[in-house]
Design an enzyme around this catalytic site. Sequence first.
Site, mmCIF file in Angstrom:
data_model
loop_
_atom_site.group_PDB
_atom_site.id
_atom_site.type_symbol
_atom_site.label_atom_id
_atom_site.label_comp_id
_atom_site.label_asym_id
_atom_site.label_seq_id
_atom_site.Cartn_x
_atom_site.Cartn_y
_atom_site.Cartn_z
ATOM 1 N N ASP A 157 0.832 -1.198 0.000
ATOM 2 C CA ASP A 157 0.000 0.000 0.000
ATOM 3 C C ASP A 157 0.873 1.257 0.000
ATOM 4 O O ASP A 157 2.041 1.217 0.392
ATOM 5 C CB ASP A 157 -0.897 0.028 1.250
HETATM 6 N N1 URA Z 1 -1.296 -6.050 3.648
HETATM 7 C C1 URA Z 1 -1.770 -4.797 3.740
HETATM 8 O O1 URA Z 1 -2.794 -4.563 4.348
HETATM 9 N N2 URA Z 1 -1.078 -3.821 3.140
HETATM 10 C C2 URA Z 1 0.087 -4.025 2.481
HETATM 11 O O2 URA Z 1 0.682 -3.081 1.965
HETATM 12 C C3 URA Z 1 0.579 -5.342 2.415
HETATM 13 C C4 URA Z 1 -0.134 -6.349 3.007
#
Ligand code: URA
Length: 245
Positions: A103
């Site tokens: 993310d």
């Molecule tokens: N899980 C998440 O919630 N975000 C990420 O960036 C990676 C795994």
Amino acid sequence: MEERLQKKIAASGLCSRRKAEELITAGKVLVNGKIVTEMGIKVSNKDEIMVDGKLINNTDKLYYLLYKPEKVISSTKDEHNRKTVVDLIDCTNEKIYPIGRLDYDTTGIILLTNDGALTDILAHPKNMVPKTYVAKINTILTKDEIYQIKNGIKIDNRKVEVLYFKVRKVNKENRVSTIEITISEGRNHIVKNIFLSLGHKVLKLKRTTYGFLDLSGLKKGEYRSLTIKEVKTLYAYKNNKIKKV
Ligand code: URA
């Protein structure tokens, strides 16, 4: 990205770094057609390196391990002109792609390559590449919640298999805690969704390992090339030949 000549030679899998230094001193190494005997000069993927008559960087495959900072998007371009993980890699001539995604606000390890076959292997759920995350969450988990997570919480009707789970730190005053979780899932926002399904929020998230790889020696925003040995080991995730974290 620039790297020391002896490191680049060793990373090609041709010989050890010490042997590479011996070859440089012995005048057996040419960079762009010129003998280099000076130790430690910096070279990049654009330089042609010949060791004892062998061209070492003539592969068109590129593999990078990046320590992604926050506020960087895990794709090749962004419609809002935000910085991407590809922008952080200094290899402008070749198109490379991130393997999976983190993310925008997640930090940590992410691989980038132009090797589609390896991307397919690592991204396929059946090959079960373990990834470890450290998350700061806005709660202190109850015993029952920990049990539920370890047992596999259902997200969109599918259980998330948890390979490892540990509460690392608890701050009773602020009612926040830090947990470590290892999963092989690649669904988007999966870690955040595990906690969200229990009514909690992930405040900070970092991916610390990807398979057998970690962030050793790198600071946020820094990256390195994978060695041939590392790439070969990643290929062994095919058909689940490597399972252990
Ligand atoms: N899980 C998440 O919630 N975000 C990420 O960036 C990676 C795994």
